[in-house]
Design a protein around this motif. Structure first.
Motif, PDB file in Angstrom:
ATOM      1  N   ASN A 183       4.578   9.863  11.190  1.00  0.00           N
ATOM      2  CA  ASN A 183       4.614  11.177  10.531  1.00  0.00           C
ATOM      3  C   ASN A 183       3.320  11.452   9.783  1.00  0.00           C
ATOM      4  N   LEU A 184       2.729  10.396   9.230  1.00  0.00           N
ATOM      5  CA  LEU A 184       1.490  10.563   8.469  1.00  0.00           C
ATOM      6  C   LEU A 184       0.293  10.740   9.390  1.00  0.00           C
ATOM      7  N   TYR A 194       6.116  -3.541   7.265  1.00  0.00           N
ATOM      8  CA  TYR A 194       7.438  -2.966   7.011  1.00  0.00           C
ATOM      9  C   TYR A 194       7.261  -1.708   6.172  1.00  0.00           C
ATOM     10  N   TRP A 195       7.775  -0.594   6.671  1.00  0.00           N
ATOM     11  CA  TRP A 195       7.603   0.713   6.029  1.00  0.00           C
ATOM     12  C   TRP A 195       8.920   1.186   5.446  1.00  0.00           C
ATOM     13  N   PHE A 196       8.870   1.859   4.308  1.00  0.00           N
ATOM     14  CA  PHE A 196      10.089   2.363   3.684  1.00  0.00           C
ATOM     15  C   PHE A 196       9.741   3.447   2.660  1.00  0.00           C
ATOM     16  N   LYS A 197      10.756   4.200   2.291  1.00  0.00           N
ATOM     17  CA  LYS A 197      10.616   5.283   1.321  1.00  0.00           C
ATOM     18  C   LYS A 197      11.406   4.930   0.066  1.00  0.00           C
ATOM     19  N   VAL A 198      10.850   5.292  -1.070  1.00  0.00           N
ATOM     20  CA  VAL A 198      11.544   5.143  -2.354  1.00  0.00           C
ATOM     21  C   VAL A 198      11.819   6.529  -2.916  1.00  0.00           C
ATOM     22  N   TYR A 199      13.050   6.773  -3.291  1.00  0.00           N
ATOM     23  CA  TYR A 199      13.418   8.097  -3.832  1.00  0.00           C
ATOM     24  C   TYR A 199      14.090   7.979  -5.191  1.00  0.00           C
ATOM     25  N   LEU A 235       0.826  -1.205   0.000  1.00  0.00           N
ATOM     26  CA  LEU A 235       0.000   0.000   0.000  1.00  0.00           C
ATOM     27  C   LEU A 235       0.860   1.255   0.000  1.00  0.00           C
ATOM     28  N   ASN A 236       0.304   2.299  -0.600  1.00  0.00           N
ATOM     29  CA  ASN A 236       0.986   3.588  -0.735  1.00  0.00           C
ATOM     30  C   ASN A 236       0.550   4.517   0.389  1.00  0.00           C
ATOM     31  N   PHE A 237       1.501   4.931   1.224  1.00  0.00           N
ATOM     32  CA  PHE A 237       1.224   5.838   2.345  1.00  0.00           C
ATOM     33  C   PHE A 237       1.977   7.150   2.188  1.00  0.00           C
ATOM     34  N   THR A 238       2.120   7.597   0.940  1.00  0.00           N
ATOM     35  CA  THR A 238       2.882   8.812   0.703  1.00  0.00           C
ATOM     36  C   THR A 238       2.244  10.018   1.368  1.00  0.00           C
ATOM     37  N   ASP A 239       0.914  10.100   1.338  1.00  0.00           N
ATOM     38  CA  ASP A 239       0.226  11.166   2.072  1.00  0.00           C
ATOM     39  C   ASP A 239      -1.169  10.697   2.443  1.00  0.00           C
ATOM     40  N   SER A 240      -1.776  11.392   3.398  1.00  0.00           N
ATOM     41  CA  SER A 240      -3.073  10.964   3.926  1.00  0.00           C
ATOM     42  C   SER A 240      -4.179  11.043   2.879  1.00  0.00           C
ATOM     43  N   VAL A 297      -4.419   7.717   1.075  1.00  0.00           N
ATOM     44  CA  VAL A 297      -5.069   6.713   1.900  1.00  0.00           C
ATOM     45  C   VAL A 297      -6.572   6.966   1.969  1.00  0.00           C
ATOM     46  N   ALA A 298      -6.944   8.238   2.165  1.00  0.00           N
ATOM     47  CA  ALA A 298      -8.363   8.584   2.279  1.00  0.00           C
ATOM     48  C   ALA A 298      -9.121   8.295   0.998  1.00  0.00           C
ATOM     49  N   SER A 299      -8.452   8.367  -0.144  1.00  0.00           N
ATOM     50  CA  SER A 299      -9.120   8.135  -1.430  1.00  0.00           C
ATOM     51  C   SER A 299      -9.531   6.677  -1.604  1.00  0.00           C
ATOM     52  N   GLY A 300      -8.867   5.784  -0.887  1.00  0.00           N
ATOM     53  CA  GLY A 300      -9.138   4.365  -1.052  1.00  0.00           C
ATOM     54  C   GLY A 300      -8.397   3.728  -2.211  1.00  0.00           C
ATOM     55  N   ASN A 301      -7.751   4.542  -3.052  1.00  0.00           N
ATOM     56  CA  ASN A 301      -7.007   4.029  -4.208  1.00  0.00           C
ATOM     57  C   ASN A 301      -5.518   4.027  -3.887  1.00  0.00           C
ATOM     58  N   PHE A 302      -5.137   3.243  -2.902  1.00  0.00           N
ATOM     59  CA  PHE A 302      -3.763   3.284  -2.430  1.00  0.00           C
ATOM     60  C   PHE A 302      -3.036   1.954  -2.584  1.00  0.00           C
ATOM     61  N   GLY A 303      -3.584   1.053  -3.384  1.00  0.00           N
ATOM     62  CA  GLY A 303      -2.852  -0.161  -3.724  1.00  0.00           C
ATOM     63  C   GLY A 303      -1.570   0.201  -4.441  1.00  0.00           C
ATOM     64  N   ALA A 304      -0.501  -0.559  -4.193  1.00  0.00           N
ATOM     65  CA  ALA A 304       0.819  -0.122  -4.657  1.00  0.00           C
ATOM     66  C   ALA A 304       1.548  -1.145  -5.516  1.00  0.00           C
ATOM     67  N   PHE A 305       0.931  -2.253  -5.886  1.00  0.00           N
ATOM     68  CA  PHE A 305       1.671  -3.221  -6.677  1.00  0.00           C
ATOM     69  C   PHE A 305       2.050  -2.686  -8.054  1.00  0.00           C
ATOM     70  N   HIS A 306       1.298  -1.718  -8.568  1.00  0.00           N
ATOM     71  CA  HIS A 306       1.683  -1.126  -9.851  1.00  0.00           C
ATOM     72  C   HIS A 306       2.986  -0.345  -9.737  1.00  0.00           C
ATOM     73  N   SER A 307       3.403  -0.035  -8.511  1.00  0.00           N
ATOM     74  CA  SER A 307       4.642   0.715  -8.290  1.00  0.00           C
ATOM     75  C   SER A 307       5.858  -0.186  -8.117  1.00  0.00           C
ATOM     76  N   PHE A 308       5.674  -1.506  -8.270  1.00  0.00           N
ATOM     77  CA  PHE A 308       6.764  -2.459  -8.069  1.00  0.00           C
ATOM     78  C   PHE A 308       6.757  -3.539  -9.140  1.00  0.00           C
ATOM     79  N   ASN A 309       7.950  -3.997  -9.484  1.00  0.00           N
ATOM     80  CA  ASN A 309       8.100  -5.299 -10.103  1.00  0.00           C
ATOM     81  C   ASN A 309       8.391  -6.285  -8.980  1.00  0.00           C
TER      82      ASN A 309
END
Length: 206
Positions: free
Chosen positions: A185-186, A201-206, A84-89, A92-104
């Motif tokens: 922080n969020l 497990y939480w982490f940031k990608v830059y 899941l994507n927790f970049t900003d609240s 998360v509030a939108s409900g569209n926070f699935g994150a598998f499209h952001s990873f191989n």
């Protein structure tokens, strides 16, 4: 809140998708514990880097209810990965926070078994049985920047050679630091639950 987000569909999807044995399974009272670990244990990684997760356990489990050793060799063990994507609240509030499209994702040990009705949030996987152990090892390779939370849901196991017995198991994160401050922080005013401390497990990608 996050516990519901991470595990609301996990066990149901596991049972329906890939733990069947051709007949109705019998729910038994076995409850097992396993661990998983993400590495390298950095709080930030670059796009294109690999974040690995491994979970391994002997085919013999200690039942948490009775302390008896139970041999589950020749069985199916499976769970759902949640990303899941927790970049900003707002995300998360939108409900569209699935994150598998952001990873191989690259599975070295184990098998992908399909998605549930939220394929960008959930991926079903089975453990591989080898050398008297159950093993799951895979890599998340990020394609986009952001702050993410990944969890291995509590899972289920089918012992097919004993009347198709269906047991459950809990997978605990064993990292020394799972970077909970990203969640703090969020949501600075929200109490951190035991589930968040032990499963995500939480982490940031830059």
């Amino acid at each position: 809140m996050i516990k519901n987000i991470f595990i609301s569909t996990a066990l149901v999807c596991i049972i329906l998708q890939f733990l069947g044995c051709g007949k109705t399974c019998v729910q038994v009272s076995y409850y097992f514990n396993m661990t998983e670990k993400f590495y390298p244990e950095y709080d930030s990684i670059k796009i294109g880097d690999s974040l690995w997760v491994i979970s391994e356990h002997s085919v013999v489990f200690k039942d948490a209810n009775t302390d008896n050793n139970i041999n589950y060799s020749g069985s199916k063990l499976g769970l759902n990965l949640r990303a899941l994507n927790f970049t900003d609240s707002a995300i998360v509030a939108s409900g569209n926070f699935g994150a598998f499209h952001s990873f191989n994702t690259v599975i070295i040990n184990g098998t992908a078994v399909g998605n549930d009705n939220l394929p960008d949030e959930n991926k079903g996987v089975n453990f591989e049985e080898r050398n008297d152990s159950f093993l799951l090892r895979l890599a998340f390779i990020p394609k986009g920047k952001g702050i993410y939370g990944i969890s291995l849901s509590d899972g289920a196991a089918v012992r097919r050679n004993h009347g198709c017995e269906l047991a459950s198991f809990e997978v605990i994160n064993s990292n020394q630091n799972n970077h909970l401050y990203y969640y703090q922080n969020l949501y600075p005013n929200q109490e951190i639950s035991d589930y968040e401390r032990t499963h995500v497990y939480w982490f940031k990608v830059y």
